[in-house]
Design an enzyme around this catalytic site. Sequence first.
Site, short mmCIF file in Angstrom:
data_model
loop_
_atom_site.label_atom_id
_atom_site.label_comp_id
_atom_site.label_asym_id
_atom_site.label_seq_id
_atom_site.Cartn_x
_atom_site.Cartn_y
_atom_site.Cartn_z
N GLY A 14 34.96 -9.90 -25.79
CA GLY A 14 35.69 -9.68 -24.38
C GLY A 14 34.78 -9.49 -23.26
O GLY A 14 34.53 -9.39 -22.11
N SER A 15 33.98 -11.21 -23.48
CA SER A 15 33.69 -11.45 -22.18
C SER A 15 34.41 -12.11 -20.70
O SER A 15 34.43 -11.56 -19.48
CB SER A 15 32.68 -13.52 -22.25
OG SER A 15 33.67 -13.95 -22.75
N ARG A 66 54.23 -4.21 -37.01
CA ARG A 66 53.59 -4.22 -35.88
C ARG A 66 54.02 -3.73 -34.67
O ARG A 66 54.09 -3.55 -33.87
CB ARG A 66 54.76 -6.06 -35.24
CG ARG A 66 53.69 -6.86 -34.29
CD ARG A 66 54.23 -8.38 -35.19
NE ARG A 66 53.51 -9.01 -36.39
CZ ARG A 66 53.07 -10.07 -36.07
NH1 ARG A 66 51.71 -9.62 -34.60
NH2 ARG A 66 52.36 -9.79 -37.46
N MET A 91 44.08 -10.57 -30.19
CA MET A 91 44.13 -11.96 -31.26
C MET A 91 45.51 -11.26 -32.25
O MET A 91 45.86 -11.15 -33.09
CB MET A 91 43.39 -11.97 -32.25
CG MET A 91 41.56 -12.49 -31.46
SD MET A 91 42.69 -13.85 -30.32
CE MET A 91 42.53 -15.47 -32.16
N LEU A 94 52.36 -10.48 -30.50
CA LEU A 94 53.38 -8.72 -29.85
C LEU A 94 54.89 -8.49 -30.19
O LEU A 94 54.93 -10.03 -30.34
CB LEU A 94 53.29 -9.22 -28.58
CG LEU A 94 51.75 -8.99 -28.10
CD1 LEU A 94 51.77 -8.99 -26.29
CD2 LEU A 94 51.16 -7.69 -27.96
N ASN A 108 48.06 -13.47 -19.86
CA ASN A 108 47.42 -14.08 -21.06
C ASN A 108 46.48 -15.04 -20.19
O ASN A 108 46.81 -16.09 -19.71
CB ASN A 108 47.90 -13.86 -22.23
CG ASN A 108 46.88 -14.68 -22.97
OD1 ASN A 108 45.96 -14.18 -23.84
ND2 ASN A 108 47.51 -15.82 -23.65
N HIS A 110 44.76 -18.95 -22.08
CA HIS A 110 44.37 -19.39 -23.36
C HIS A 110 43.82 -20.26 -23.40
O HIS A 110 43.71 -21.07 -21.93
CB HIS A 110 45.84 -19.98 -23.52
CG HIS A 110 46.51 -21.06 -23.90
ND1 HIS A 110 45.68 -20.18 -25.74
CD2 HIS A 110 46.19 -21.77 -24.52
CE1 HIS A 110 46.35 -20.92 -26.65
NE2 HIS A 110 46.56 -22.41 -26.37
N SER A 137 44.24 -21.52 -19.26
CA SER A 137 45.72 -22.09 -18.19
C SER A 137 45.62 -20.05 -18.34
O SER A 137 45.42 -19.56 -19.46
CB SER A 137 46.62 -22.19 -18.75
OG SER A 137 46.53 -23.14 -19.62
N ASP A 146 52.27 -18.46 -26.32
CA ASP A 146 51.01 -18.85 -25.10
C ASP A 146 52.50 -20.12 -23.97
O ASP A 146 51.96 -21.29 -24.55
CB ASP A 146 50.05 -20.39 -26.06
CG ASP A 146 49.41 -19.19 -26.88
OD1 ASP A 146 49.09 -18.21 -26.27
OD2 ASP A 146 48.79 -20.02 -27.66
N ALA A 174 34.64 -21.38 -16.90
CA ALA A 174 36.04 -22.09 -15.79
C ALA A 174 36.69 -20.67 -16.04
O ALA A 174 37.46 -19.95 -15.17
CB ALA A 174 37.11 -22.75 -16.05
N GLU A 175 36.64 -19.96 -18.06
CA GLU A 175 37.80 -18.96 -17.80
C GLU A 175 37.44 -17.99 -17.27
O GLU A 175 38.13 -17.49 -16.83
CB GLU A 175 38.10 -18.83 -19.55
CG GLU A 175 38.77 -19.61 -20.32
CD GLU A 175 38.94 -19.08 -21.53
OE1 GLU A 175 38.40 -17.64 -22.12
OE2 GLU A 175 38.81 -19.85 -22.11
C1 GRF Z 1 39.17 -16.78 -24.50
O1 GRF Z 1 38.68 -18.67 -25.25
C2 GRF Z 1 40.40 -16.70 -24.55
O2 GRF Z 1 40.98 -18.05 -23.56
C3 GRF Z 1 41.39 -16.29 -25.48
O3 GRF Z 1 40.55 -15.54 -26.81
C4 GRF Z 1 38.81 -15.84 -26.20
C5 GRF Z 1 38.67 -14.75 -25.89
O4 GRF Z 1 37.14 -14.32 -25.48
N1 GRF Z 1 42.60 -16.08 -25.33
P1 GRF Z 1 36.35 -12.99 -24.64
O5 GRF Z 1 36.73 -12.45 -26.16
O6 GRF Z 1 37.19 -12.60 -23.72
O7 GRF Z 1 35.09 -13.51 -25.11
#
Ligand code: GRF
Length: 317
Positions: A14-15, A66, A91, A94, A108, A110, A137, A146, A174-175
């Site tokens: 969950g970063s 599901r 993960m 859906l 989302n 990615h 992205s 995606d 970057a995310e």
């Molecule tokens: C990230 O790399 C995100 O882009 C992908 O899953 C990873 C999740 O990492 N969808 P975190 O749990 O947010 O640290």
Amino acid sequence: MTKAKVAILISGRGSNMMALLYASRLPDSPYEVVLVASNDPDAPGLALAAAEGVSTFGHSHKGLDRASFDAIMDDQLRAAQAEYVALAGYMRILSAGFVARWEGRMLNIHPSLLPRYKGLDTHARAIAAGDSHGGCSVHLVTAELDDGPVLGQIPVTITPGETADSLATRIMFAEHQLYPKVLAEFVGRERNPDWLLGKVRELALALPDAEEKASHGSPGFFVTGGKFFAYFTANHHQDGTIGLLVKASGAEEQAMLIDRDPDLYYRPAYLGPFNWIGIRLDQGNNDWEHLAEWLSKSWRLSAPKRLTKMLDIADEF
Ligand code: GRF
């Protein structure tokens, strides 16, 4: 101003969720995090969110199909009054029903420069392909994995001798920059005058023979050979309001609307005495279908008979 309510779905550490959460705690954030939920009750991110005082929900998907699992999540999102969903390392594939229910309101992140490298192992694939950049992205979630419209990206240089792990570490920085920024912009659109005007313009010009012309400094919409049926006002005469002005059927309807919902409707300066009604657009919760109905009602009151007659006939079929 009220903040948009965002729920975050995670499966792991969950970063990105934390990046979204801490950004929401800056004073000018347009959103707040109302729930962090996970398909893994032991996801480390859930405990972190709880420690920060955020409501959490964990429920294993094991043994559930599901659709049933997604229904459980959906109930939680609704109970938390979430208006937007941010997937952050969630993960789960859906169900179509869940995607449809949150269409246009679910984002989302990615770890690639989409449309390149959908799915897993994005960093290794980018390096193996000899790409100069990897990256991340943020996109809207649609039925295809995606695949939805990309809302923002950050490219990250692939250096000589780069490994998937070293690249992943830098892309993660970057995310954490990208996601809060894009989410804030996305939920803030409904308060952004340019975006709101674009949306009103799209709906107004979709009506038959509709044209646009500025009138007294405000964008106005009229029917060819007929009268104005709508105006868009943004802080006109410094009143601090963004609104759509349309024609009410008469003084009675105008008064009734304002009486019934004074947060939404108002009597506009100048056009008020002519039974026009102002509808606030700057509260972040616009019902665009309802606004489209108002535009078309007002259009009917302004269009020349030859056009409304044609529509009346069409309506009978
Ligand atoms: C990230 O790399 C995100 O882009 C992908 O899953 C990873 C999740 O990492 N969808 P975190 O749990 O947010 O640290």
